[in-house]
Write a protein that holds these residues in place. Structure first.
Motif, PDB file in Angstrom:
ATOM      1  N   LYS A 113       0.821  -1.073   0.042  1.00 58.31           N
ATOM      2  CA  LYS A 113       0.046  -0.143   0.162  1.00 58.31           C
ATOM      3  C   LYS A 113       0.834   1.228  -0.036  1.00 58.31           C
ATOM      4  CE  LYS A 113      -4.004  -1.728   2.281  1.00 58.31           C
ATOM      5  NZ  LYS A 113      -5.199  -1.612   3.164  1.00 58.31           N
ATOM      6  N   LEU A 114       2.211   1.450   0.524  1.00 58.25           N
ATOM      7  CA  LEU A 114       2.852   2.445   0.541  1.00 58.25           C
ATOM      8  C   LEU A 114       4.148   2.347  -0.133  1.00 58.25           C
ATOM      9  CD1 LEU A 114       2.809   5.366   2.246  1.00 58.25           C
ATOM     10  CD2 LEU A 114       4.110   3.986   3.977  1.00 58.25           C
ATOM     11  N   ASP A 115       4.587   3.422  -0.712  1.00 55.14           N
ATOM     12  CA  ASP A 115       5.764   3.382  -1.552  1.00 55.14           C
ATOM     13  C   ASP A 115       6.418   4.896  -1.424  1.00 55.14           C
ATOM     14  OD1 ASP A 115       7.891   3.550  -3.258  1.00 55.14           O
ATOM     15  OD2 ASP A 115       6.600   2.586  -5.065  1.00 55.14           O
ATOM     16  N   VAL A 116       7.563   4.834  -0.585  1.00 54.32           N
ATOM     17  CA  VAL A 116       8.011   6.347  -0.228  1.00 54.32           C
ATOM     18  C   VAL A 116       9.578   5.980  -0.718  1.00 54.32           C
ATOM     19  CG1 VAL A 116       8.616   7.801   1.774  1.00 54.32           C
ATOM     20  CG2 VAL A 116       6.608   6.239   1.932  1.00 54.32           C
ATOM     21  N   THR A 117       9.904   7.448  -1.238  1.00 58.16           N
ATOM     22  CA  THR A 117      11.288   7.445  -1.677  1.00 58.16           C
ATOM     23  C   THR A 117      11.932   9.035  -1.298  1.00 58.16           C
ATOM     24  OG1 THR A 117      10.821   6.246  -3.890  1.00 58.16           O
ATOM     25  CG2 THR A 117      12.565   7.573  -3.634  1.00 58.16           C
ATOM     26  N   ALA A 118      12.972   8.865  -0.790  1.00 59.22           N
ATOM     27  CA  ALA A 118      13.782  10.198  -0.484  1.00 59.22           C
ATOM     28  C   ALA A 118      15.253  10.082  -1.396  1.00 59.22           C
ATOM     29  CB  ALA A 118      14.076  10.314   0.988  1.00 59.22           C
ATOM     30  N   GLY A 119      15.450  11.317  -1.812  1.00 59.94           N
ATOM     31  CA  GLY A 119      16.656  11.367  -2.706  1.00 59.94           C
ATOM     32  C   GLY A 119      16.223  11.734  -4.117  1.00 59.94           C
ATOM     33  N   TYR A 120      16.874  11.317  -5.136  1.00 66.63           N
ATOM     34  CA  TYR A 120      16.114  11.440  -6.518  1.00 66.63           C
ATOM     35  C   TYR A 120      15.435  10.404  -6.833  1.00 66.63           C
ATOM     36  CZ  TYR A 120      20.257  14.643  -7.287  1.00 66.63           C
ATOM     37  OH  TYR A 120      21.157  15.755  -7.179  1.00 66.63           O
ATOM     38  N   PHE A 121      14.306  10.852  -7.714  1.00 64.38           N
ATOM     39  CA  PHE A 121      13.391   9.909  -8.124  1.00 64.38           C
ATOM     40  C   PHE A 121      12.644  10.273  -9.590  1.00 64.38           C
ATOM     41  CE2 PHE A 121      11.168  13.052  -5.475  1.00 64.38           C
ATOM     42  CZ  PHE A 121      10.247  13.266  -6.309  1.00 64.38           C
ATOM     43  N   TYR A 122      12.231   9.491 -10.273  1.00 65.97           N
ATOM     44  CA  TYR A 122      11.366   9.596 -11.573  1.00 65.97           C
ATOM     45  C   TYR A 122       9.946   9.421 -11.111  1.00 65.97           C
ATOM     46  CZ  TYR A 122      16.103   8.977 -12.960  1.00 65.97           C
ATOM     47  OH  TYR A 122      17.331   9.127 -13.246  1.00 65.97           O
ATOM     48  N   GLU A 123       9.164  10.387 -12.014  1.00 65.10           N
ATOM     49  CA  GLU A 123       7.678  10.202 -11.995  1.00 65.10           C
ATOM     50  C   GLU A 123       6.999  10.629 -13.128  1.00 65.10           C
ATOM     51  OE1 GLU A 123       4.671   9.049 -11.368  1.00 65.10           O
ATOM     52  OE2 GLU A 123       5.382   8.910  -8.972  1.00 65.10           O
ATOM     53  N   GLN A 124       5.786  10.243 -13.414  1.00 71.15           N
ATOM     54  CA  GLN A 124       5.010  10.897 -14.586  1.00 71.15           C
ATOM     55  C   GLN A 124       3.310  10.930 -14.103  1.00 71.15           C
ATOM     56  OE1 GLN A 124       5.612   9.457 -18.423  1.00 71.15           O
ATOM     57  NE2 GLN A 124       3.376   9.509 -19.077  1.00 71.15           N
ATOM     58  N   PHE A 125       2.861  12.146 -14.175  1.00 72.35           N
ATOM     59  CA  PHE A 125       1.384  12.145 -13.990  1.00 72.35           C
ATOM     60  C   PHE A 125       0.706  12.123 -15.379  1.00 72.35           C
ATOM     61  CE2 PHE A 125       2.240  14.934  -9.905  1.00 72.35           C
ATOM     62  CZ  PHE A 125       2.781  13.472  -9.107  1.00 72.35           C
ATOM     63  N   GLY A 126      -0.178  11.099 -15.548  1.00 76.30           N
ATOM     64  CA  GLY A 126      -1.075  11.004 -16.649  1.00 76.30           C
ATOM     65  C   GLY A 126      -0.059  10.778 -17.848  1.00 76.30           C
ATOM     66  N   SER A 127      -0.334  11.443 -19.008  1.00 77.66           N
ATOM     67  CA  SER A 127       0.215  11.299 -20.159  1.00 77.66           C
ATOM     68  C   SER A 127       1.760  12.196 -20.103  1.00 77.66           C
ATOM     69  CB  SER A 127      -0.251  11.881 -21.161  1.00 77.66           C
ATOM     70  OG  SER A 127      -0.675  13.327 -21.202  1.00 77.66           O
ATOM     71  N   GLY A 128       1.902  12.851 -18.960  1.00 81.53           N
ATOM     72  CA  GLY A 128       3.126  13.521 -18.934  1.00 81.53           C
ATOM     73  C   GLY A 128       3.013  14.873 -19.381  1.00 81.53           C
ATOM     74  N   LEU A 129       2.046  15.576 -19.880  1.00 77.51           N
ATOM     75  CA  LEU A 129       1.809  16.962 -20.124  1.00 77.51           C
ATOM     76  C   LEU A 129       2.191  18.086 -19.403  1.00 77.51           C
ATOM     77  CD1 LEU A 129      -1.261  16.599 -22.819  1.00 77.51           C
ATOM     78  CD2 LEU A 129       1.274  17.065 -23.127  1.00 77.51           C
ATOM     79  N   LEU A 130       1.938  17.473 -18.029  1.00 76.85           N
ATOM     80  CA  LEU A 130       2.192  18.635 -17.033  1.00 76.85           C
ATOM     81  C   LEU A 130       3.568  18.239 -16.139  1.00 76.85           C
ATOM     82  CD1 LEU A 130      -1.124  19.333 -15.254  1.00 76.85           C
ATOM     83  CD2 LEU A 130       0.329  20.757 -16.998  1.00 76.85           C
ATOM     84  N   ASN A 326       7.896  18.846 -18.478  1.00 76.47           N
ATOM     85  CA  ASN A 326       6.872  18.034 -19.074  1.00 76.47           C
ATOM     86  C   ASN A 326       7.225  17.238 -20.205  1.00 76.47           C
ATOM     87  OD1 ASN A 326       7.167  20.236 -20.361  1.00 76.47           O
ATOM     88  ND2 ASN A 326       4.728  20.652 -20.733  1.00 76.47           N
ATOM     89  N   TYR A 327       6.358  16.414 -20.887  1.00 75.28           N
ATOM     90  CA  TYR A 327       6.666  15.471 -21.855  1.00 75.28           C
ATOM     91  C   TYR A 327       5.776  15.645 -22.892  1.00 75.28           C
ATOM     92  CZ  TYR A 327       7.187  10.874 -23.934  1.00 75.28           C
ATOM     93  OH  TYR A 327       7.628   9.981 -25.077  1.00 75.28           O
ATOM     94  N   THR A 328       6.444  16.342 -23.980  1.00 75.06           N
ATOM     95  CA  THR A 328       5.513  16.548 -25.149  1.00 75.06           C
ATOM     96  C   THR A 328       6.007  15.944 -26.484  1.00 75.06           C
ATOM     97  OG1 THR A 328       6.464  18.498 -25.205  1.00 75.06           O
ATOM     98  CG2 THR A 328       4.289  18.519 -24.429  1.00 75.06           C
ATOM     99  N   PRO A 329       5.862  14.580 -26.600  1.00 75.87           N
ATOM    100  CA  PRO A 329       6.585  13.849 -27.778  1.00 75.87           C
ATOM    101  C   PRO A 329       5.942  14.345 -29.079  1.00 75.87           C
ATOM    102  CG  PRO A 329       5.203  12.257 -26.637  1.00 75.87           C
ATOM    103  CD  PRO A 329       5.203  13.716 -25.904  1.00 75.87           C
TER     104      PRO A 329
END
Length: 582
Positions: A113-130, A326-329
């Motif tokens: 249920k829980l995923d916690v990261t401290a330091g450097y991380f990667y993330e994408q929300f939805g399609s990545g437009l934001l 953001n990501y606009t391919p």
């Protein structure tokens, strides 16, 4: 601090190995965790080429190297990535990538249920437009966020993510602070739909960067730029449809001189719509997108890098995809042909008023893919069947009224766009691919591509229209050896005109292969620039390791991965690549 982190991680890795070795004689091993990671090295020796007119850089031997080591113990994982650019990075990588240093590090705790990261991380929300942070080494791109991230899944149909941090730039971090929140709700699981799938998502991303009051005394925009997105995904049997809308609050727009002011402040938006149908033997997919003023960076004003060679133009951090949030391919066909990748499209997500004849605020367009398998045993399908893939993409400037800055006449830069409507055409690509297995040994592919490339808007120059054909055949021998031949030709009515190319590849087995290819710009109006861009090389793979070597010429232009591009200069040299994982 970086050296301490590196030492601890390497010590932990060696400890994990030594403890595992001492337990091999016992009947039941204790769980000391596991170490995993990898190493990648890309090196090049640049050479002078009198015919091409290229001169090797001051440091002709250059290398990009990446070592990442992770240690996992039960719910905990820690990792570090060290990067070395010695004595310098490969040509046209971000100037801030130099020497050897710790690039990223993290510690993560994860349960169901829980995923916690401290330091450097990667993330994408939805399609990545934001928001999308990711690593792509061929592009020289790593915009990891340093800070903290929490993902909480209270049930199978709910997921919430919150994050805070600052974006990586070189071996440092940017000034802007990033806040993010994302939620995903899987409604079909909540309401027990049997034949349909339905999910919704909501996103918030904020970029907080202090405004320099010495440049703008009374800013008409806030230090905190807020952005929001909502999306919905629906599937029913073979049909699917999804839509996403993104909004960015008012912010200052960068001008040609890489400055911002109160005279040009606008909000931004992006709409993405996708739908398709898929069943055995048939697939249809269509994507439409409208983007207006959606350049989103962790710092408003880019860094400017002045070249040591006065004949070259200055570049900015934007040219190296640095600090991009953001990501606009480019939503176009990703071609494998050398010639079809000469005129490639980059998504136009920013406002750009280069001069009174080139004013753009974004893009509108889309692409459609149709896949059809002709059944075996039919007249066209033959013994093995035939696969046909058709793709079409069109992209345009936004339709609207644009005014260029003229301080003497009291005119400020501005635009008002129509939500539906197309302006000047940027790009189009129409193509068809026919794949046919002729026998147990012969496999063939035929491609035709028609392109429209408006260089005026996409880099400066004349309009180029192309027609490209290529044919490929692969013959597989009984002992797993194979040989592949590709021939291609491009007719172009402008720029460097016509090209021809060929590729020959021979695989001795699943481990060892070699190749030679050449593309020749025989139609160039300037006879002294009718160059061959040849390459010869090979690769060897064993287990999780692969080594490759190549000698030849690099055609200058855009190199694209997944619809995101970077510019590479023309060069000649010998390259060596090594990739292994453990």
């Amino acid at each position: 601090m970086n050296k301490i982190i590196l030492g601890v991680c390497l010590f932990t890795a060696s400890l994990g190995y030594s403890q595992e070795d001492t337990e091999t004689s016992t009947k039941e091993k204790k769980d000391y965790g596991k170490v995993f990671g990898g190493f990648e090295s890309n090196s090049q020796w640049y050479l002078n080429d009198k015919e091409m007119g290229t001169v090797h850089p001051e440091e002709p031997v250059r290398s990009n190297n990446y070592l990442f080591v992770n240690y996992n113990y039960k719910n905990w994982t820690a990792g570090v990535q060290v990067e070395a650019y010695e004595p310098n990075a490969l040509l046209n990588y971000n100037p801030k990538l130099n020497e050897t240093n710790v690039a990223t590090y993290f510690i993560n705790y994860k349960t169901n249920k829980l995923d916690v990261t401290a330091g450097y991380f990667y993330e994408q929300f939805g399609s990545g437009l934001l928001l999308r942070s990711w690593e792509d080494r061929p592009l020289g791109l790593n915009n990891a966020i340093r800070g903290g991230k929490i993902n909480y899944r209270p049930s199978d149909y709910l997921s919430f993510t919150a994050l805070y941090g600052q974006q990586r730039t070189g071996f440092d971090i940017s000034q802007g602070k990033i806040y993010g929140f994302n939620s995903e709700i899987i409604l079909d699981q909540l309401f027990n739909f049997e034949t349909s799938g339905l999910s919704v998502g909501f996103t918030y991303v904020g970029r907080d960067e202090e405004i320099d009051k010495t440049r703008i005394e009374a800013p008409k925009f806030d230090a905190l730029t807020n952005s929001f997105a909502g999306r919905v995904n629906f599937t029913h049997n073979s049909f699917y449809i999804s839509s996403e809308y993104n909004y960015k609050s008012e912010d200052a727009i960068l001008d040609v001189q890489n400055n911002i002011s109160n005279d040009f402040v606008k909000n931004g938006s992006a709409l993405l719509f996708n739908m398709g149908y898929s069943k055995q033997g048939l697939g249809i997919d269509a994507s439409l997108r409208r983007i207006e003023n959606m350049g989103f960076y962790s710092e408003r004003i880019p860094e400017v890098y002045n070249p040591t060679d006065p004949s070259q133009q200055a570049s900015t951090s934007i040219n190296y995809n640095d600090k991009i949030m953001n990501y606009t391919p480019a939503l176009t066909k990703q071609h494998h042909s050398n010639l079809a990748n000469i005129y490639v499209y980059q998504a136009q997500n920013r406002v750009d008023f280069s001069d009174p004849s080139v004013m753009k605020a974004g893009e509108i367009g889309g692409q459609i893919d149709v896949f059809y398998n002709i059944k075996k045993g039919t007249a066209l399908g033959g013994k093995y069947g035939t696969k046909i893939a058709v793709n079409a993409s069109n992209w345009y400037n936004l339709k609207g009224d644009f005014s260029f800055s003229n301080p003497d006449a009291g005119i400020l830069p501005d635009y008002e766009t129509e939500f539906i409507g197309t302006g000047d055409k940027y790009f189009s690509d129409y193509n068809i691919e026919i794949t046919k297995k002729v026998s147990d040994q012969w496999f063939t592919i035929f491609n035709y591509v028609n392109q429209y490339y408006n260089t005026k808007y996409l880099g400066g120059g004349s309009l180029v229209k192309t027609d490209i054909v290529n044919a490929e055949a692969t013959y597989t021998f009984s002992n797993s050896r194979s040989i592949r031949f590709l021939g291609e030709h491009m007719w172009a009515d402008a720029d460097r005109k016509n090209w021809a190319g060929a590729t020959l590849e021979y695989s001795f087995n699943s481990r060892f292969a070699c190749y030679i290819w050449d593309i020749y710009n025989y139609g160039n109006d300037d006879k002294e620039k009718r160059h061959h861009y040849y390459n010869i090389g090979g690769s060897y793979r064993k287990g999780a390791s692969r080594i490759s070597i190549n000698y030849g010429r690099q055609r200058g232009g855009l190199v694209c991965v997944g619809g995101v591009c970077r510019f590479v200069p023309e060069s000649t040299g010998l390259s060596l690549s090594l990739n292994t994982s453990f």
